[in-house]
Enzyme design. Structure first.
Site, PDB file in Angstrom:
ATOM      1  N   ASP A  43       0.861  -1.165   0.000  1.00  0.00           N
ATOM      2  CA  ASP A  43       0.000   0.000   0.000  1.00  0.00           C
ATOM      3  C   ASP A  43       0.914   1.236   0.000  1.00  0.00           C
ATOM      4  OD1 ASP A  43      -2.076   1.752   0.020  1.00  0.00           O
ATOM      5  OD2 ASP A  43      -3.145   0.824   1.685  1.00  0.00           O
TER       6      ASP A  43
HETATM    7  C1  BGC Z   1      -4.926   3.384  -0.004  1.00  0.00           C
HETATM    8  C2  BGC Z   1      -5.005   2.390  -1.144  1.00  0.00           C
HETATM    9  C3  BGC Z   1      -4.781   3.112  -2.453  1.00  0.00           C
HETATM   10  C4  BGC Z   1      -3.431   3.805  -2.391  1.00  0.00           C
HETATM   11  C5  BGC Z   1      -3.095   4.545  -3.675  1.00  0.00           C
HETATM   12  C6  BGC Z   1      -3.671   4.222  -0.046  1.00  0.00           C
HETATM   13  O1  BGC Z   1      -3.712   5.262   0.880  1.00  0.00           O
HETATM   14  O2  BGC Z   1      -4.991   2.694   1.228  1.00  0.00           O
HETATM   15  O3  BGC Z   1      -6.256   1.755  -1.140  1.00  0.00           O
HETATM   16  O4  BGC Z   1      -4.858   2.225  -3.522  1.00  0.00           O
HETATM   17  O5  BGC Z   1      -3.450   4.740  -1.329  1.00  0.00           O
HETATM   18  O6  BGC Z   1      -3.887   5.673  -3.818  1.00  0.00           O
END
Ligand code: BGC
Length: 800
Positions: A224
């Site tokens: 993530d």
């Molecule tokens: C989120 C993810 C997301 C990623 C990219 C993170 O803060 O938890 O779900 O895909 O950011 O935007």
């Protein structure tokens, strides 16, 4: 190809090049991949990039969010949505779409509940599998997320989910097992949090033993955003790609680790080869994807919205409303729809319909509109009185209520399940002058409904996407017969939820003391009454269930449309074990089938059961087992209305034997579990750390509140002040929330090589009151990092 790459080239493949891109290796013809959110619409940022949905992205169709689509219980529809998402992603040049999100909803307070499907892993896993098949059919890789046990937003990057192995397997991993084994996603996103003391992205158990070895995943695990703690530990555990751009410091750490023997070269080769395969399988830029018919996608979004809406109450068949019904439209949400959630999933829609925009085409006659309330909750007697006036003269008052933008969001758990008092006040005042009041709810999850008696009819639209207004009007008028069924329980009150005392955890550990008893598993076992049970939803027709037969392999049941109009039903099959044995919820969903039936028509459906319906995770043997004995197979309309039951004898893999757990785990009495009982379930101490002492690189910036350095405390106060100002304005500052929940180490992981791990150590020293030694380390780190980055760039170009 892997043999032709240098150590450094392999290492850079495992770290991001920018917020959204992977590294390219032009010398080897390896191109960059573009990754983009997200789960209910493409969010491709081409200008200034962030991962919190703050800066603009290219326009894309905003479909209803996962919690809405889950209510269709329609895996084929999920696949159609996936195909549309994949087609738009391909047309925008996106190679990996970061979704769907499928974390099991441990508490209805979870701030991202709107992005997730269900409190039940089977339903969540199957819906997610539909999305993945659809997305990948367009040549775009899907990225189911966030693996695993990622249940709360508060301190999401540092929180440790402490959960017993059986619960982890049966509830939190099962959904991922289904999506991986049934839909073969080419990528998967690891969660921010730790699971039982280990970062999910560094857990060999999660990423290699379970994901790759047991489930056969052979794709790319992506962290993530900012979720990588130790890049080397991640690669060793089975993770492939650190995102966003951590800079070349990470690549150098990988190279050094191989040279020093900390990382096995074979692990690096395997992970780099998986990235190369993902690149090889991506759409070729020479073969541009066809243009997308955005009108058709808007129409699909409308159809999905209509099919997602759940009719929860319809006294005296007030709905559907006949053409020409004179309706007063009340509620700010009718003018400014709440149609998606905030954060990384926020889509820039191609169009946006409000009820006021589209009501003309619905056949209803709108007599007047009144906003009724301020959506952020400030009381306003004048607005309320205006609503009462417009309601008075109409045939029906259509009242659009809901959760406002700051009630739920990525980065922010809900603090209450209540609607704003101002909205309830308007409802009661309107219902007093016009009892023919219909409430239409917007929000990512359920709400407490002490006001239910004031609504003659209630339709929950969830977050219904850019065409939601039209879809909801289709249901209100009967153009579409509602067939949505709740994918999550609506409890009477927050205090009734199994995690009422523990969610969200505020310390370092989030203890999953309720064990298996999540959602309806809790309410049905503990006998706690709910407002609307899991699986509940009304139709404008009625259905009867007959002729249930079952073997351990499948259940067969006949559904008949006994009403006067055509409609769709979701027949649900649950399993209960009657022979005493290991503790288990009273009922668990074993399968479901959606059928469309003309009036008077019947259909006989077969729902596969098999081991998956009866199994439990046996920690002693480290395997799934099925206990021999008698089980009941129950079929019907929802978890609390199962008209038909048959018994089946299951031979199983092990004899039935009770397990040794505290009695409360047999009765579902899990709302207040003492630590000793939880540790008995866990089979080890719960490892509660007190969170005091000097801060470390893995502490959230929010902990600067009690840092030793006055400078750090000042920095905290500044951030907290910015947060509070934004909250007071009714528009939470996601950047600030993100920062407060972010650990220090992420400063290094999210600044594209500007800040190295050494510099982060220096910063933490400063925060702990060791200003001069910290400043020296940070400065030294700065110059070393700059030098090293230049050298690495030269090495990559092949000029050294
Ligand atoms: C989120 C993810 C997301 C990623 C990219 C993170 O803060 O938890 O779900 O895909 O950011 O935007």
């Amino acid at each position: 190809m892997i043999e032709n790459l240098t150590l450094l080239e392999k290492a850079v493949l495992l770290t991001g090049k920018s917020v959204w891109e992977t590294y390219d290796l032009p010398r080897h013809g390896v191109r960059s991949l573009w990754l983009a959110d997200g789960p209910h619409g493409v969010r491709k940022q081409v200008g200034s990039a962030d991962h919190l949905g703050l800066n603009a992205s290219e326009a894309a169709t905003c479909f209803p969010t996962a919690s809405a689509v889950a209510s269709t219980w329609d895996v084929e529809l999920a696949e159609r949505v996936g195909r549309a998402l994949g087609a738009e992603a391909a047309a925008q040049g996106v190679d990996v779409l970061l979704g769907p999100g499928l974390n099991v909803k441990r508490s209805p307070l979870g701030g991202r509940s709107f992005e997730y499907f269900s409190e039940d892993p089977l339903l969540a896993g199957r819906m997610a599998a539909g999305y993945v098949r659809g997305i990948q059919s367009q040549g775009v890789a899907a990225c189911p997320k966030h693996y695993a046990a990622n249940s709360q937003e508060l301190r999401r990057m540092v929180s440790d989910s402490v959960v017993d192995e059986r619960t982890l397997r049966e509830i939190y991993l099962s959904a991922f097992e289904i999506v991986v084994t049934q839909a073969r996603p080419r990528t998967l996103m690891s969660a921010y949090n730790l699971v039982n003391g280990v970062y999910a992205n560094e857990s060999r158990f999660l990423l290699t033993d379970v994901l790759r070895d047991e489930w056969g995943f052979d794709g790319v695990v992506v962290t993530d955003w900012g979720g990588s703690n130790d890049v080397v530990a991640g690669v060793a555990a089975g993770s492939n790609l650190e995102m966003p751009a951590a800079g070349l410091d990470s690549a150098r750490q990988i190279v050094d680790a191989v040279r020093s023997g900390r990382l096995d070269a074979a692990d690096l080769n395997a992970r780099a080869a998986e990235v190369l395969r993902l690149v090889a399988e991506a759409r070729s830029p020479q073969d541009p994807a066809p243009a997308v018919d955005l009108d058709a996608h808007h129409a699909l979004a409308r159809e999905v919205a209509a099919r997602s809406a759940v009719l929860l109450k319809n006294d005296d068949a007030l709905l559907p409303l006949a053409p020409g019904t004179r309706v007063a439209v009340i509620g700010d949400f009718a003018r400014t729809p709440r149609y998606q959630g905030a954060g990384s999933s926020a889509v820039n829609p191609t169009r946006l319909d409000s009820v006021l925009d589209v009501i003309d085409g619905s056949g209803l006659e709108m007599t007047a509109f009144a906003a009724g309330f301020h959506r952020a909750g400030q009381p306003d007697a004048a607005l309320r009185d205006e609503a009462v006036e417009v309601a008075r003269g109409a045939d029906v008052a259509l009242l659009f209520l809901g959760l406002d933008e700051i009630a739920e969001s990525e980065g922010l758990d809900r603090s209450t399940l209540a609607l704003h008092a101002a909205q309830v006040e308007v409802l009661e005042a309107v219902a007093a002058v016009n009892p023919r009041t219909v409430v239409v709810l917007a929000g990512g999850g359920g709400v407490e409904m002490p006001w239910l008696g004031s609504a003659q009819a209630l339709l929950h639209g969830y977050l219904s996407g850019q065409a939601g207004a039209g879809g909801l009007l289709d249901v209100l008028t009967g153009a579409v017969n509602p067939s949505g069924r709740l994918a999550e329980t609506v409890p009477v009150a927050l205090a009734d939820t199994p995690t009422a005392e523990t969610f969200p955890a505020t310390g370092r550990t989030a203890e999953y003391r309720e064990g298996l008893f999540v959602g309806y598993r809790y309410y049905t076992t503990a006998g706690v009454p709910v407002t609307f049970p899991f699986g509940y939803g009304l139709s404008y027709t009625s259905f009867a269930y007959t002729d249930l037969t079952a073997t351990p392999d499948a259940a067969t049941v006949t559904v008949t449309n006994t009403g006067a109009v055509a409609g769709a039903d979701v027949v649900q099959v649950y399993v209960r074990r009657t022979t005493p044995g290991v503790h288990r919820a009273d009922r668990t969903l074993a399968g479901f089938a959606r059928v469309e039936l003309a009036p008077g028509e019947s259909a006989t459906v077969s729902v596969p059961l098999g081991d998956a319906a009866f199994r439990h995770w046996d920690t002693a043997s480290g395997a799934w087992q099925v206990q021999q004995g008698t089980y009941e197979v129950l079929a019907g309309a929802n978890v609390d209305d199962l008209a038909l039951t048959v018994a089946v004898e299951v031979t199983g893999t092990v004899p039935a034997r009770e397990d040794d757990v505290p009695q409360r785990y047999r009765t579902g009495d899990v709302r207040r579990v003492p630590e000793a009982d939880f540790e008995a379930l866990l089979g080890r101490p719960a490892r509660v750390t007190d969170g005091t002492g000097p801060l470390t690189v893995n502490d959230a910036l929010g902990r600067m509140a009690d840092a030793r350095s006055p400078l750090a405390r000042l920095a905290y106060r500044f951030l907290a002040w910015r947060r509070d100002v934004a909250d007071r304005k009714g528009a939470p500052d996601l950047n600030i929330l993100f920062l407060l929940n972010m650990p220090f180490r992420a400063i290094g992981k999210m600044t594209n090589g500007m800040v190295s791990a050494e510099m982060v150590d220096g910063i933490v020293r400063i925060v702990n009151g060791r200003f001069w030694s910290g400043a020296r380390a940070a400065l030294r780190g700065f110059f070393r990092n700059r030098r090293a980055n230049r050298a690495t760039v030269r090495a990559l170009r092949g000029t050294t």
